[in-house]
Each structure stands twice: as C-alpha cells, then as structure tokens.
Design a protein around this motif. Structure first.
Motif, PDB file in Angstrom:
ATOM      1  N   UNK A   1       0.823  -1.208   0.000  1.00 61.54           N
ATOM      2  CA  UNK A   1       0.000   0.000   0.000  1.00 61.54           C
ATOM      3  C   UNK A   1       0.861   1.265   0.000  1.00 61.54           C
ATOM      4  N   UNK A   2       1.890   1.311   0.808  1.00 61.76           N
ATOM      5  CA  UNK A   2       2.736   2.512   0.885  1.00 61.76           C
ATOM      6  C   UNK A   2       3.477   2.782  -0.419  1.00 61.76           C
ATOM      7  N   UNK A   3       4.079   1.761  -1.058  1.00 58.33           N
ATOM      8  CA  UNK A   3       4.706   2.033  -2.357  1.00 58.33           C
ATOM      9  C   UNK A   3       3.703   2.534  -3.399  1.00 58.33           C
ATOM     10  N   UNK A   4       2.465   2.042  -3.348  1.00 54.05           N
ATOM     11  CA  UNK A   4       1.444   2.529  -4.267  1.00 54.05           C
ATOM     12  C   UNK A   4       1.141   3.995  -3.982  1.00 54.05           C
ATOM     13  N   UNK A   5       0.995   4.343  -2.719  1.00 50.27           N
ATOM     14  CA  UNK A   5       0.756   5.748  -2.353  1.00 50.27           C
ATOM     15  C   UNK A   5       1.881   6.636  -2.874  1.00 50.27           C
ATOM     16  N   UNK A   6       3.108   6.180  -2.706  1.00 51.24           N
ATOM     17  CA  UNK A   6       4.266   6.961  -3.148  1.00 51.24           C
ATOM     18  C   UNK A   6       4.257   7.139  -4.666  1.00 51.24           C
ATOM     19  N   UNK A   7       3.927   6.086  -5.381  1.00 45.03           N
ATOM     20  CA  UNK A   7       3.889   6.173  -6.846  1.00 45.03           C
ATOM     21  C   UNK A   7       2.765   7.097  -7.302  1.00 45.03           C
TER      22      UNK A   7
ATOM     23  N   UNK B   1      -9.577   4.254   1.070  1.00 41.36           N
ATOM     24  CA  UNK B   1      -8.410   4.105   1.952  1.00 41.36           C
ATOM     25  C   UNK B   1      -7.287   5.049   1.513  1.00 41.36           C
ATOM     26  N   UNK B   2      -7.064   5.161   0.223  1.00 42.27           N
ATOM     27  CA  UNK B   2      -6.013   6.049  -0.280  1.00 42.27           C
ATOM     28  C   UNK B   2      -6.341   7.509  -0.031  1.00 42.27           C
ATOM     29  N   UNK B   3      -7.627   7.851   0.003  1.00 41.65           N
ATOM     30  CA  UNK B   3      -8.045   9.220   0.261  1.00 41.65           C
ATOM     31  C   UNK B   3      -7.979   9.607   1.735  1.00 41.65           C
ATOM     32  N   UNK B   4      -7.850   8.620   2.612  1.00 42.83           N
ATOM     33  CA  UNK B   4      -7.832   8.898   4.067  1.00 42.83           C
ATOM     34  C   UNK B   4      -6.537   9.573   4.467  1.00 42.83           C
TER      35      UNK B   4
END
Length: 114
Positions: free
Chosen positions: A78-84, A111-114
C-alpha cells in the motif's frame, strides 16, 4: 493528486492520467495494449481467499469491505502505491468488476483518500 475509478474495459482517455490496474488477475480478453496500464498493482487487491469468499461463496458486502480494509492495513504494497500515485497529478484506479459501486477498487480509493 486527483484519483478516480474506471472500469478497465472502458476505453482509455487522456484525462485518466497514470493508469493503475488494481486487480489480482489480468482482465479476461483484454490485451495489454488496449488496457493501457501504466502499473499493475496486484498486491493491493483482495487476497484470493477473500475474493473467492465474496464472488463465489456469497460473503456479504459489508463483511467483504471490513475484511479488505483489514488486509489493506497490513499490506506492505500500500505505501509504495501511495508513493507512486503521489508522483502524478491525475491517476485512475482500474478494476474489472461489473458493479461500479460495490467493488474492491472503491474501498481502495477510500483508503487512499484517508
């Protein structure tokens, strides 16, 4: 960063920006060229067991959503996706499900918008 959802079977559009497929399985009958996917983030998709419980065994939507959120909390991808995604002003999460409201990509977007 502006995120949106789109069915992977819909035609790509310039406004899609960075296109991320968030399904664990490649969509049936769709070529990589036609999908125009920039990133395949299959590790943030629901586990095979959870996907089967929902689609084949009739797990209620609310239980699926809670279980998937729990999986995302523990997902190292999840974190690498957020970073990308943060590198792109516009991004589209692509999914293959027929239902535009009750699918895992909608939960992932929240979840990504939180």
């Amino acid at each position: 960063m502006a995120l949106r959802l789109k069915r992977v079977y819909d035609d790509p559009a310039p406004g899609d920006g960075f296109r991320v497929l968030v399904d664990r399985l490649w969509p049936r009958g769709l070529t990589k060229y036609r999908a125009a996917v920039d990133l395949w983030a299959k590790d943030v998709a629901p586990s095979t067991q959870l996907r089967r419980a929902f689609h084949q065994d009739g797990l209620p939507w609310e239980e699926f959503a809670d279980a998937y959120r729990a999986e995302l909390t523990a997902a190292p991808a999840l974190q690498p996706l957020r970073a990308e995604l943060a590198k792109h002003p516009h991004a589209t999460l692509l999914y293959g499900a027929h239902d535009p409201e009750r699918n895992h990509a909608a939960i992932l977007l929240a979840v990504l918008d939180e």
